[in-house]
Design an enzyme around this catalytic site. Structure first.
Site, PDB file in Angstrom:
ATOM      1  N   SER A 166       0.860  -1.214   0.159  1.00 26.63           N
ATOM      2  CA  SER A 166      -0.012   0.180  -0.066  1.00 26.63           C
ATOM      3  C   SER A 166       0.867   1.211  -0.155  1.00 26.63           C
ATOM      4  CB  SER A 166      -0.900  -0.004   1.138  1.00 26.63           C
ATOM      5  OG  SER A 166      -1.723  -1.304   1.397  1.00 26.63           O
TER       6      SER A 166
HETATM    7  N1  SAH Z   1       0.004  -4.916   4.157  1.00 26.40           N
HETATM    8  C1  SAH Z   1       0.478  -5.364   2.856  1.00 26.40           C
HETATM    9  C2  SAH Z   1      -0.280  -5.172   1.584  1.00 26.40           C
HETATM   10  C3  SAH Z   1      -1.033  -6.231   1.162  1.00 26.40           C
HETATM   11  S1  SAH Z   1      -1.912  -6.374  -0.191  1.00 26.40           S
HETATM   12  C4  SAH Z   1       1.960  -4.947   2.843  1.00 26.40           C
HETATM   13  O1  SAH Z   1       2.216  -3.979   3.660  1.00 26.40           O
HETATM   14  O2  SAH Z   1       2.710  -5.165   1.942  1.00 26.40           O
HETATM   15  C5  SAH Z   1      -2.882  -7.513   0.270  1.00 26.40           C
HETATM   16  C6  SAH Z   1      -2.729  -8.896   0.710  1.00 26.40           C
HETATM   17  O3  SAH Z   1      -3.717  -9.523   1.173  1.00 26.40           O
HETATM   18  C7  SAH Z   1      -2.311  -9.594  -0.615  1.00 26.40           C
HETATM   19  O4  SAH Z   1      -0.936 -10.146  -0.159  1.00 26.40           O
HETATM   20  C8  SAH Z   1      -3.171 -10.897  -0.631  1.00 26.40           C
HETATM   21  O5  SAH Z   1      -2.831 -12.021  -1.057  1.00 26.40           O
HETATM   22  C9  SAH Z   1      -3.710 -10.921   1.024  1.00 26.40           C
HETATM   23  N2  SAH Z   1      -5.013 -11.467   1.036  1.00 26.40           N
HETATM   24  C10 SAH Z   1      -6.135 -11.490   0.383  1.00 26.40           C
HETATM   25  N3  SAH Z   1      -7.036 -12.380   0.711  1.00 26.40           N
HETATM   26  C11 SAH Z   1      -6.732 -12.774   1.968  1.00 26.40           C
HETATM   27  C12 SAH Z   1      -7.002 -13.841   3.056  1.00 26.40           C
HETATM   28  N4  SAH Z   1      -8.180 -14.188   3.145  1.00 26.40           N
HETATM   29  N5  SAH Z   1      -6.411 -13.899   4.085  1.00 26.40           N
HETATM   30  C13 SAH Z   1      -5.093 -13.409   4.153  1.00 26.40           C
HETATM   31  N6  SAH Z   1      -4.523 -12.715   3.111  1.00 26.40           N
HETATM   32  C14 SAH Z   1      -5.260 -12.316   2.244  1.00 26.40           C
END
Ligand code: SAH
Length: 204
Positions: free
Chosen positions: A52
């Site tokens: 993000s």
């Molecule tokens: N917080 C992260 C940004 C993540 S983007 C950072 O600082 O880099 C969102 C993430 O959520 C992705 O990696 C995706 O694979 C994950 N995601 C999506 N659905 C999910 C679920 N049900 N449980 C865990 N992770 C999930």
């Protein structure tokens, strides 16, 4: 980044600003993107996901109203950047990622950077992580179609959940839910955001 994109846009919480100053964002992106690490936009990571933009990480972290003794659950580890920010502010962070490759590389990266208070779990975070519940704060960094019930149930009384919620895959409203009693919750809407979808049993 700190002065212009964070403080300049209203981030005031000193613990959040300090954490954002201390965590090297370039360590969480591919080397070829390192030069862009302190610009205020999301960047691609593996698995078609994104890290993000710094302002949103700071905004969501501030919205969690953290105390240093809090136990926090993050859903959507991705690169591990937001978990590292949380890990600088609170005592314990559990973070859940559904993609095995991302979970593994975030775990290695956080270990290399010396974090000992962040535990990376692989699994469906729409179900929360019951083993260590309740949590003082839960943050979801992917967009949900509606509030996942398991997460509401894993909040401590007084706990806060910050989550993007929206009927479309790529446009959501950032919602904060406060648990004020055993079955009483208070919800506010904070701002419009754009996150990758939360995929799972209580997600898309
Ligand atoms: N917080 C992260 C940004 C993540 S983007 C950072 O600082 O880099 C969102 C993430 O959520 C992705 O990696 C995706 O694979 C994950 N995601 C999506 N659905 C999910 C679920 N049900 N449980 C865990 N992770 C999930």
């Amino acid at each position: 980044m700190i002065r212009e994109h964070l403080m300049g846009r209203g981030i005031r919480n000193q613990a959040v600003i300090k954490a954002m100053r201390e965590v090297p964002r370039e360590a969480f992106v591919d080397e070829s993107l390192a030069e862009q690490a302190y610009e205020d936009h999301p960047l691609p990571i593996a698995g078609g996901q994104t890290i993000s933009q710094p302002y949103i990480v700071a905004y969501m972290t501030e919205a969690l109203e953290l105390h240093s003794s809090d136990r926090v659950l993050e859903i959507g580890t991705g690169s591990g950047y937001a978990a590292a920010i949380l890990g600088r502010i609170v005592s314990t962070v559990h973070t859940v990622e559904r993609l095995a490759g991302l979970a593994q590389s975030a775990r290695q990266r956080l270990e290399l950077l010396g974090y000992t208070n962040i535990v990376v779990h692989e699994g469906d975070g729409t179900l929360g992580w019951p083993e260590h519940a309740p949590y003082d704060a839960i943050v979801v960094t992917a967009g949900a179609p509606e509030l996942p019930k398991p997460l509401l149930g894993q909040l401590a009384i007084g706990g806060r959940l910050v989550i993007p919620v929206g009927a479309s895959h790529d446009l959501q409203v950032l919602v904060r839910v406060r648990r004020i009693g055993e079955s009483e919750y208070k919800r506010d809407e904070l701002c419009g955001v754009r996150f990758v979808p939360l995929i799972g049993t209580a997600g898309w």
